[in-house]
Design an enzyme around this catalytic site. Structure first.
Site, mmCIF file in Angstrom:
data_model
loop_
_atom_site.group_PDB
_atom_site.id
_atom_site.type_symbol
_atom_site.label_atom_id
_atom_site.label_comp_id
_atom_site.label_asym_id
_atom_site.label_seq_id
_atom_site.Cartn_x
_atom_site.Cartn_y
_atom_site.Cartn_z
ATOM 1 N N HIS A 79 0.858 -1.181 0.000
ATOM 2 C CA HIS A 79 0.000 0.000 0.000
ATOM 3 C C HIS A 79 0.893 1.228 0.000
ATOM 4 C CE1 HIS A 79 -2.953 2.960 1.314
ATOM 5 N NE2 HIS A 79 -3.892 2.090 1.064
ATOM 6 N N TYR A 206 -8.176 10.070 4.980
ATOM 7 C CA TYR A 206 -8.264 10.852 6.206
ATOM 8 C C TYR A 206 -9.256 11.983 5.991
ATOM 9 C CZ TYR A 206 -3.908 8.520 7.589
ATOM 10 O OH TYR A 206 -2.944 7.579 7.912
ATOM 11 N N PRO A 298 -2.894 5.523 17.958
ATOM 12 C CA PRO A 298 -2.894 4.818 16.661
ATOM 13 C C PRO A 298 -2.918 5.751 15.458
ATOM 14 C CG PRO A 298 -5.090 4.813 17.582
ATOM 15 C CD PRO A 298 -4.210 5.479 18.611
ATOM 16 N N LYS A 302 1.974 3.253 14.340
ATOM 17 C CA LYS A 302 3.343 2.953 14.772
ATOM 18 C C LYS A 302 3.412 1.839 15.821
ATOM 19 C CE LYS A 302 5.119 6.304 12.295
ATOM 20 N NZ LYS A 302 5.809 5.966 11.035
ATOM 21 N N TYR A 391 6.030 8.762 7.811
ATOM 22 C CA TYR A 391 4.798 8.003 7.764
ATOM 23 C C TYR A 391 5.082 6.505 7.655
ATOM 24 C CZ TYR A 391 -0.054 7.015 6.240
ATOM 25 O OH TYR A 391 -1.344 6.534 6.111
#
Length: 394
Positions: A79, A206, A298, A302, A391
């Site tokens: 992804h 998002y 979350p 990570k 990221y």
């Protein structure tokens, strides 16, 4: 009830059979080092518990290096794109073409835990589910021990050369390690949802909205993870499915970018965004890894990645200590892992500020800064490279 003086002696005793405990146990077993893992839940629970699903390249490499990636190679999906939607529009970042040009691998945590537990047992490990660790003793001595209680109520002691706590933020191990803690409670709650529905988009989405954050995280062609920011003063677990989908549609701006693909909500839970950094993450012959070593929100995926990387680092130090009586790696456990933990927290904190509506007396001003950050992320290659590196990296 009578407790035997010592029921079992092992080289390494691990509390907790999540990704950290199982990765560590597998590495030890492969090196021929005896270990026992105690897990208070039953095996079916840990193998069905849906948690994180995005693995960083470093985590994938750890699993590959230690022969723990069979399921990942067969069923994991790469992804490399995420999308942001806000009142100013939407933009996508192909982070696989930015920064270090790295990708995530999507592999649900319950599948990973299932793989790791089966491999640990195949390697001869001693996994004791439905077993509660009740007390830790003599962690500064040569043979620290744990008082454990089995599902049938019987109690016994297990002694070890080294103890490792991978039993989470509320587990026994963290409370047994008296360390300095730096905590941030964001006063933000998410309703975490698992929907039996295909993702509307193959990307992570998002939704930055004045009513609260919403997010879509693809898990598989048939299952999608959603998050919805909610008020901690009500019980969103009782929301109707119609209300859930209406809220998601509003915050992900389905009226502008296309309707969501809906389906039954098969799992619900509440996530309170709270982060905690511990330093050091060891005391005597007890060491922490995974969520026991650091509670992280979350918001940037990570947690599982930190768990895998800290577990590998600690496992290799334990191998050196047991095989060669070289404890230098164990003495450096905190010095090696805590800086990485801090970096992960810093980016997670940055993501929280980017995604959630500001509150408080400066909210109007902070909303303008939030718009500026989103605009910079959409238009600045330098900002995009920074985002991609942090990221995906850990």
């Amino acid at each position: 009830m009578r407790v035997a003086s010592t029921d079992r002696t092992t080289a390494v005793l691990v509390l907790g059979a999540g990704p950290a405990g199982l990765v560590l146990g597998n590495i030890l077993q492969a090196a021929g080092i005896d270990s026992v893992i105690l897990e208070r839940r039953d095996r079916a629970h840990i193998e069905q518990r849906a948690r994180a699903g995005f693995l960083a390249p470093g985590s994938v490499e750890v699993l590959r290096e230690h022969g723990l990636d069979t399921g990942l190679r067969e069923r994991g999906r790469t992804h490399g794109t995420c999308e942001f939607r806000s009142d100013t529009g939407r933009f996508a970042l192909s982070y696989d073409e930015l920064g270090r040009r790295e990708v995530h691998t999507v592999y649900p945590q319950q599948h990973l835990v299932t793989d790791l537990a089966a491999e640990y047992l195949r390697r001869g490990g001693d996994l004791r589910c439905q077993t509660t660790a009740e007390r830790i003793g003599d962690e500064h001595g040569d043979r620290p021990w744990v008082l454990a209680r089995a599902a049938d109520g019987s109690a016994y002691r297990i002694a070890a050369r080294y103890l490792v706590g991978c039993d989470g933020a509320r587990g026994l191990a963290r409370h047994a390690v008296a360390v300095a803690r730096s905590t941030c409670d964001y006063d933000i709650t998410w309703l975490a949802l698992l929907a039996q529905a295909p993702p509307t988009s193959e990307t992570v989405v998002y939704g930055v909205h004045a009513d609260g954050f919403a997010g879509q995280m693809p898990r598989s062609p048939e299952i999608t993870r959603y998050y919805v920011q909610c008020s901690p003063d009500e019980d969103p677990l009782n929301w109707s499915e119609d209300r859930v989908w209406a809220t998601l549609s509003t915050r992900l701006r389905a009226d502008r970018y296309g309707p969501l693909r809906t389906g039954p909500i098969v799992e619900r839970g509440l996530v309170r965004l709270r982060s905690e950094i511990l330093d050091p993450i060891q005391r005597g012959r007890m060491f922490l890894a995974g969520d026991a070593a650091s509670s992280i929100s979350p918001s940037a995926a990570k947690g599982a990645n930190l768990a895998i990387l800290t577990a590998q680092s600690l496992a290799l130090a334990l191998v050196a200590a047991v095989e060669r009586k070289d404890e230098s790696g164990l003495r450096r456990h905190s010095a090696v892992c805590v800086p990485r933990i801090r970096r992960a927290h810093e980016f997670s904190h940055w993501m929280i500020g980017l995604l959630h509506p500001p509150a408080g007396p400066q909210a109007a001003f902070e909303r303008e800064l939030q718009r500026a950050r989103l605009h910079s992320l959409a238009t600045s290659r330098t900002h995009q490279d920074f985002f991609a590196e942090n990221y995906v990296g850990i």
